[in-house]
Design a protein around this motif. Structure first.
Motif, mmCIF file in Angstrom:
data_model
loop_
_atom_site.group_PDB
_atom_site.id
_atom_site.type_symbol
_atom_site.label_atom_id
_atom_site.label_comp_id
_atom_site.label_asym_id
_atom_site.label_seq_id
_atom_site.Cartn_x
_atom_site.Cartn_y
_atom_site.Cartn_z
ATOM 1 N N VAL A 106 0.833 -1.207 0.000
ATOM 2 C CA VAL A 106 0.000 0.000 0.000
ATOM 3 C C VAL A 106 0.867 1.255 0.000
ATOM 4 O O VAL A 106 0.643 2.181 -0.796
ATOM 5 C CB VAL A 106 -0.956 -0.016 1.207
ATOM 6 C CG1 VAL A 106 -1.682 1.323 1.338
ATOM 7 C CG2 VAL A 106 -1.972 -1.145 1.069
ATOM 8 N N SER A 109 2.694 1.745 -3.367
ATOM 9 C CA SER A 109 1.768 2.177 -4.418
ATOM 10 C C SER A 109 1.402 3.646 -4.264
ATOM 11 O O SER A 109 1.338 4.396 -5.250
ATOM 12 C CB SER A 109 0.507 1.315 -4.391
ATOM 13 O OG SER A 109 0.816 -0.052 -4.576
ATOM 14 N N MET A 159 -16.533 4.646 -0.911
ATOM 15 C CA MET A 159 -15.924 3.337 -1.110
ATOM 16 C C MET A 159 -16.958 2.213 -0.981
ATOM 17 O O MET A 159 -16.894 1.202 -1.689
ATOM 18 C CB MET A 159 -14.805 3.122 -0.080
ATOM 19 C CG MET A 159 -13.629 4.076 -0.201
ATOM 20 S SD MET A 159 -12.708 3.931 -1.753
ATOM 21 C CE MET A 159 -13.260 5.420 -2.600
ATOM 22 N N TRP A 164 -15.672 -1.009 -2.905
ATOM 23 C CA TRP A 164 -14.233 -1.112 -2.691
ATOM 24 C C TRP A 164 -13.850 -1.365 -1.240
ATOM 25 O O TRP A 164 -12.658 -1.423 -0.923
ATOM 26 C CB TRP A 164 -13.531 0.157 -3.176
ATOM 27 C CG TRP A 164 -13.417 0.234 -4.670
ATOM 28 C CD1 TRP A 164 -13.969 -0.626 -5.573
ATOM 29 C CD2 TRP A 164 -12.706 1.224 -5.410
ATOM 30 N NE1 TRP A 164 -13.654 -0.235 -6.853
ATOM 31 C CE2 TRP A 164 -12.863 0.904 -6.782
ATOM 32 C CE3 TRP A 164 -11.964 2.348 -5.074
ATOM 33 C CZ2 TRP A 164 -12.307 1.669 -7.797
ATOM 34 C CZ3 TRP A 164 -11.402 3.118 -6.075
ATOM 35 C CH2 TRP A 164 -11.565 2.779 -7.424
ATOM 36 N N THR A 167 -10.645 -3.705 0.280
ATOM 37 C CA THR A 167 -9.808 -3.990 -0.878
ATOM 38 C C THR A 167 -8.592 -3.045 -0.855
ATOM 39 O O THR A 167 -8.599 -2.009 -0.169
ATOM 40 C CB THR A 167 -10.563 -3.815 -2.202
ATOM 41 O OG1 THR A 167 -10.973 -2.443 -2.337
ATOM 42 C CG2 THR A 167 -11.790 -4.715 -2.254
ATOM 43 N N TYR A 168 -7.588 -3.406 -1.637
ATOM 44 C CA TYR A 168 -6.421 -2.538 -1.750
ATOM 45 C C TYR A 168 -6.775 -1.214 -2.407
ATOM 46 O O TYR A 168 -6.148 -0.181 -2.113
ATOM 47 C CB TYR A 168 -5.316 -3.237 -2.548
ATOM 48 C CG TYR A 168 -4.647 -4.370 -1.812
ATOM 49 C CD1 TYR A 168 -3.933 -4.135 -0.643
ATOM 50 C CD2 TYR A 168 -4.712 -5.673 -2.293
ATOM 51 C CE1 TYR A 168 -3.306 -5.161 0.037
ATOM 52 C CE2 TYR A 168 -4.090 -6.711 -1.620
ATOM 53 C CZ TYR A 168 -3.389 -6.455 -0.464
ATOM 54 O OH TYR A 168 -2.772 -7.479 0.213
ATOM 55 N N LYS A 169 -7.757 -1.217 -3.295
ATOM 56 C CA LYS A 169 -8.127 0.028 -3.977
ATOM 57 C C LYS A 169 -8.624 1.073 -2.992
ATOM 58 O O LYS A 169 -8.349 2.269 -3.154
ATOM 59 C CB LYS A 169 -9.189 -0.264 -5.039
ATOM 60 C CG LYS A 169 -8.675 -1.085 -6.214
ATOM 61 C CD LYS A 169 -9.766 -1.370 -7.218
ATOM 62 C CE LYS A 169 -10.729 -2.421 -6.690
ATOM 63 N NZ LYS A 169 -11.710 -2.847 -7.737
ATOM 64 N N ALA A 170 -9.352 0.655 -1.970
ATOM 65 C CA ALA A 170 -9.844 1.614 -0.981
ATOM 66 C C ALA A 170 -8.706 2.218 -0.171
ATOM 67 O O ALA A 170 -8.801 3.367 0.286
ATOM 68 C CB ALA A 170 -10.838 0.928 -0.050
ATOM 69 N N ILE A 172 -5.563 2.662 -1.354
ATOM 70 C CA ILE A 172 -4.574 3.313 -2.210
ATOM 71 C C ILE A 172 -5.154 4.503 -2.969
ATOM 72 O O ILE A 172 -4.586 5.606 -2.949
ATOM 73 C CB ILE A 172 -3.974 2.289 -3.196
ATOM 74 C CG1 ILE A 172 -3.215 1.206 -2.434
ATOM 75 C CG2 ILE A 172 -3.059 2.977 -4.202
ATOM 76 C CD1 ILE A 172 -2.738 0.059 -3.304
ATOM 77 N N VAL A 173 -6.271 4.314 -3.638
ATOM 78 C CA VAL A 173 -6.787 5.316 -4.572
ATOM 79 C C VAL A 173 -7.072 6.670 -3.918
ATOM 80 O O VAL A 173 -6.714 7.715 -4.486
ATOM 81 C CB VAL A 173 -8.036 4.777 -5.294
ATOM 82 C CG1 VAL A 173 -8.680 5.864 -6.149
ATOM 83 C CG2 VAL A 173 -7.667 3.573 -6.158
ATOM 84 N N LEU A 176 -3.743 8.720 -3.801
ATOM 85 C CA LEU A 176 -2.776 8.643 -4.900
ATOM 86 C C LEU A 176 -2.195 10.008 -5.251
ATOM 87 O O LEU A 176 -1.095 10.095 -5.807
ATOM 88 C CB LEU A 176 -3.433 8.023 -6.141
ATOM 89 C CG LEU A 176 -3.428 6.503 -6.221
ATOM 90 C CD1 LEU A 176 -4.106 6.039 -7.501
ATOM 91 C CD2 LEU A 176 -2.018 5.939 -6.150
ATOM 92 N N THR A 245 -11.236 -1.322 6.070
ATOM 93 C CA THR A 245 -11.017 -2.765 5.997
ATOM 94 C C THR A 245 -11.828 -3.453 7.082
ATOM 95 O O THR A 245 -12.090 -2.874 8.147
ATOM 96 C CB THR A 245 -9.530 -3.109 6.173
ATOM 97 O OG1 THR A 245 -9.074 -2.671 7.460
ATOM 98 C CG2 THR A 245 -8.690 -2.465 5.083
#
Length: 304
Positions: A106, A109, A159, A164, A167-170, A172-173, A176, A245
């Motif tokens: 995380v 990224s 999210m 999301w 998930t990793y998207k929640a 990271i995004v 960003l 999470t």
């Protein structure tokens, strides 16, 4: 009898190759060469440094003690029979290895995303002209005044609506690109000469190529600052993984340390060993980018 011809002598620089004079090395200063005020300044700086190091030494000392007893006095900082059994126990824990891997993925990224997007956005604000540029940049600056605690509920609902959560998207995004990174890159790139950009455009270079082949190499000191600051914020983030999470498989190091303490009934030796392991990536990054970080931090104070 043939007389030797008198030819003009070549200049001295042509006749002989003068060896370049090596730069003089500064002699090493001995203890008696320091002035009294320098020695006094050293001790004044050493005292707060020692105070800051005591908690770290306290943590390391407990992590290598076999019984995990909490230290009562400063004399107990040095363990009598050090052992690395606590580290072996922590690393053998599958959940802790998962938490460590999640945090590395995380944080890495988020760092890559901030370097990519903040560099391009910072270049846009610094060197390009478009309607409403100043107003948009002011809005970016005003976002500094909004704490995450105010936006965490909208972020959570967003999210959840797009599926999301957990998930990793929640993780990271949403981070960003950050206002701090945009401001940092914009301020540094504004000080770079415009002639480099004009020359590249004459040669037919696109804006994207200008950013990554001309601007980015010149901005490496401030990029190093952005990397370490972004990595620290992401690595130490506790609140975002807590609300985004739900399963243990997606938790990161801060949540893992809290859970690790609870599951082991607060075994201080294991907890401190896990804390030391969690500090290693941050320490490695700081050592790797040390020169660039110092150069980037002082660059704003130097006017050419």
């Amino acid at each position: 009898m043939n007389q030797p011809s008198h030819q003009p002598k070549a200049p001295l620089l042509i006749q002989e190759q003068v060896a370049p004079i090596p730069p003089k090395k500064k002699p090493k200063r001995k203890l008696f060469d320091y002035k009294p005020r320098e020695i006094l300044l050293f001790f004044l700086l050493f005292i707060p440094l020692s105070v800051m190091l005591i908690p770290f030494l306290y943590m390391v000392s407990i992590s290598i003690k076999t019984d995990g007893v909490v230290l009562r006095t400063l004399a107990d900082i040095l363990p009598r029979n050090p052992s690395f059994d606590n580290y072996a126990t922590v690393l053998a824990n599958g959940n802790f290895a998962r938490y460590l891997g999640n945090s590395l993925f995380v944080s890495s990224s988020i760092v890559i995303g901030n370097v990519f997007f903040c560099t391009m956005v910072g270049y846009t604000f610094a060197k390009m002209t478009f309607p409403g540029k100043n107003m948009i940049f002011i809005l970016v600056l005003t976002s500094f005044m909004i704490p995450f605690q105010v936006t965490m509920i909208p972020v959570f609902q967003l999210m959840q609506n797009i599926g999301w959560i957990d998930t990793y998207k929640a993780l990271i995004v949403p981070t960003l690109v950050t206002p701090f990174g945009i401001f940092l890159m914009r301020q540094y790139i504004s000080g770079l000469p415009d002639e480099l950009i004009y020359a590249a455009k004459v040669d037919g270079a696109s804006e994207f190529r200008i950013v990554w082949q001309i601007i980015f190499p010149l901005a490496k000191p401030i990029v190093a600052v952005l990397v370490i600051m972004t990595f620290l914020n992401s690595w130490n983030d506790f609140l975002s993984p807590l609300i985004l999470t739900t399963s243990p498989e997606m938790r990161t190091i801060p949540l893992g340390l809290a859970e690790f303490s609870f599951l082991n009934n607060t075994n201080w030796g294991h907890l401190m060993a896990a804390s030391v392991v969690s500090l290693l990536p941050v320490f490695i990054i700081f050592v790797f980018f040390q020169k660039q970080i110092i150069s980037g931090l002082v660059s704003g104070a130097i006017k050419t």
